[in-house]
Motif scaffolding. Structure first.
Motif, mmCIF file in Angstrom:
data_model
loop_
_atom_site.group_PDB
_atom_site.id
_atom_site.type_symbol
_atom_site.label_atom_id
_atom_site.label_comp_id
_atom_site.label_asym_id
_atom_site.label_seq_id
_atom_site.Cartn_x
_atom_site.Cartn_y
_atom_site.Cartn_z
ATOM 1 N N ILE A 38 0.849 -1.183 -0.110
ATOM 2 C CA ILE A 38 -0.054 -0.073 -0.131
ATOM 3 C C ILE A 38 0.995 1.282 -0.044
ATOM 4 N N ARG A 39 0.143 2.357 -0.474
ATOM 5 C CA ARG A 39 0.549 3.660 -0.289
ATOM 6 C C ARG A 39 0.084 4.635 0.409
ATOM 7 N N VAL A 40 0.532 5.405 1.490
ATOM 8 C CA VAL A 40 0.127 5.934 2.711
ATOM 9 C C VAL A 40 0.454 7.394 2.184
ATOM 10 N N ALA A 41 -0.563 8.361 2.474
ATOM 11 C CA ALA A 41 -0.244 9.854 2.015
ATOM 12 C C ALA A 41 -0.443 10.661 3.274
ATOM 13 N N LEU A 242 -4.497 4.977 1.726
ATOM 14 C CA LEU A 242 -4.577 5.455 3.147
ATOM 15 C C LEU A 242 -4.044 6.974 3.133
ATOM 16 N N ILE A 243 -5.024 7.782 3.718
ATOM 17 C CA ILE A 243 -4.627 9.226 4.147
ATOM 18 C C ILE A 243 -4.735 9.545 5.443
ATOM 19 N N ASP A 482 -8.788 2.974 1.685
ATOM 20 C CA ASP A 482 -9.345 2.095 0.656
ATOM 21 C C ASP A 482 -10.123 0.960 1.675
ATOM 22 N N ARG A 483 -11.496 0.623 1.479
ATOM 23 C CA ARG A 483 -12.184 -0.430 2.259
ATOM 24 C C ARG A 483 -11.585 -1.737 2.202
#
Length: 509
Positions: A38-41, A242-243, A482-483
């Motif tokens: 995943i990428r997280v901001a 994910l943010i 994201d669910r």
């Protein structure tokens, strides 16, 4: 005082003997799977990004550090500390603490964790050359020494029952002895794969992690998107999963998407109205009382934060905290009472600027609401909106009326010590109360949790009745996800599960 390992610090179970931390209990998780990237901001990143937990200064640092390192203790959703790298922590006097480390824990490079690493990690905060963000807190470490290969003795300068909670902070995560400076080599759930300050951090699953089966994700990339709308757009477009720090007005956009959701975390975060007690007219008790009765708290919760807030009562401990005092009468909007206090103070018609800024969440709108109600009560407020840049250094605590913003602290002692003690550097209103200071010292040393709650309760009453600070609401923290990202729950010490989502999150795809 002794607590069994099945009990909790703060459960109020007291008897003679030692103080022992309970066993580890984590947030509930359902059928996690391993795998996924995943990428997280985050909100911000800069060339000052660091791999050193002692120097962490922003949420991006905290997330990175919790990926790579572990602490002696950690806090869970109930705001009580549990042992983590520590197998047990015991004390008989809250001054001398004996820590037994878990055996077989290894750093990412394969080396075993020993007492030497813990001694090094705690003592380094006392070196002024390091520039530790918790140097003032670490000053209470009068002595830290090894007790064999897997034991540590910490002696404090004075009794403090909150040491286990203090050690759970990200700044006190354990780094290996023998390194000139931390390199990301820790005992945490992930290993460092790429670190470019101001650009990104990439971590991959640590196969040597000491907790069986964890973590679940294979890879996490951490980036920063400073603009909140930009973060939301990236989430909805699938560029990130994910943010952090979603604004209440953006929740509708995310909720309209069937593939995305909001993680809501009720928290002790608050924006407060500061009325300096060392200046006039804000140092007049009747003026302070009038202002507190001119605050429409339900309106602030509903209109400013779309319901994502908890009503406050001018005491810095939120209703869901174990030490909250529910006996303090709730202050409500009361124009007649406000007018009475204004008449009594002789301040009717006074003109006074209120300094606010987007830097203090919601303060601009709060100031406008207060301006409107103030006019109805005979006060003439001028709302001075200041830019976020430079607000904290130029305007915060520099005027009779301004706004502050206080992030969650892991203990009641820390928030009281840093913001309300008479000699505190960040004593926002300049309020001085010897009785409050005495209670603070007594509560810190007392191991009887029922007694501590009583002491903290009296302190809340004093702040509510006499301090020049108004706390309308406690602000919920909002994260978008994201669910397909599962396993996340609320921990009220910060966004993204108190910045520790990496230990729990798993990808359902």
């Amino acid at each position: 005082m002794h607590l069994s390992r099945r009990g909790l610090i703060g459960a109020g179970l007291a008897s003679a003997g030692a103080l022992a931390l309970p066993g580890l209990v984590g947030p509930a998780r359902a059928l996690p799977r391993q795998g996924g990237s995943i990428r997280v901001a985050m909100q911000s990143s800069s060339t000052a990004d660091t791999l050193d937990p002692a120097k962490g200064a922003m949420a991006t640092d905290y997330v990175r550090h919790f990926c790579l390192y572990s602490g002696l203790t950690r806090m869970e959703a109930d705001l009580r500390p549990r042992p983590f790298l520590a197998q047990s922590i015991e004390t008989t006097d809250r001054i001398t603490w004996a820590i037994a480390l878990r055996r077989g824990v290894r750093f990412a490079d394969g080396r075993e964790l020993t007492s030497a690493d813990v001694v090094h990690s705690l003592q380094r905060h006392l070196d002024p050359k390091l520039g530790s963000k918790v140097a003032s807190i670490a000053k209470q470490f009068a002595d830290v020494r090894a007790d064999g290969r897997h034991g540590v003795i910490i002696t404090l300068a004075g009794a403090n029952a909150d040491l286990p909670a203090i050690l759970s902070q990200s700044h006190f995560l354990i780094v290996p002895a023998g390194e000139a400076k931390p390199t990301g080599n820790g005992t945490g759930p992930f290993r460092l794969a790429d670190f470019r300050p101001g650009v990104r951090t990439v971590v991959t699953r640590n196969p040597e992690y000491w907790r069986d089966g964890e973590p679940y994700l294979d890879r996490i990339e951490i980036i920063a998107i400073p603009d909140e709308i930009g973060r939301v757009n990236a989430l909805l477009a699938g560029d990130v999963q994910l943010i952090i720090a979603v604004q209440p007005l953006s929740t509708r956009r995310i909720e309209r998407s069937s593939g995305h959701g909001i993680l809501t975390t009720p928290s002790p975060l608050y924006t407060d109205l500061i009325m300096r007690q060392t200046e006039l007219p804000t140092g007049n008790p009747d003026f302070v009382a009038a202002i507190k009765h001119l605050i429409d708290r339900p309106l602030i919760k509903r209109a400013l934060f779309r319901g994502y807030a908890t009503i406050g009562n001018d005491q810095p401990i939120p209703p869901f905290h174990p030490y909250y005092n529910p006996a303090v009468p709730q202050t409500v909007l009361d124009l007649d009472r406000a007018k009475w206090h204004i008449a009594r103070s002789g301040l009717k018609g006074v003109r006074l600027p209120i300094y606010c800024s987007p830097a203090a969440a919601g303060s601009v709108d709060m100031a406008s609401v207060l301006q409107e109600y103030g006019a109805q009560a005979g006060l003439d407020f001028a709302v001075n909106r200041m830019p976020a840049d430079g607000y904290w250094s130029t305007h915060w605590m520099k005027h009779p009326m301004s706004f502050g913003n206080t992030n969650p602290r892991p203990t009641a002692d820390l928030v009281f010590s840093q913001f309300f003690r008479s000699d505190a550097e960040w004593n926002e209103s300049g309020w001085k109360n010897p009785r409050f200071d005495q209670l603070l010292t007594l509560a810190r040393a007392d191991a009887d949790e029922a007694r501590r709650k009583e002491l903290y309760g009296e302190m809340q009453q004093l702040v509510h009745d006499q301090c020049g600070v108004a706390i309308p609401v406690f602000i919920h923290m909002l994260d978008g996800h994201d669910r397909r990202l599962k396993g996340m729950t609320a921990i009220p010490l910060g966004g993204l599960m108190g910045y520790r989502f990496a230990e729990y999150a798993w990808w359902d795809a």
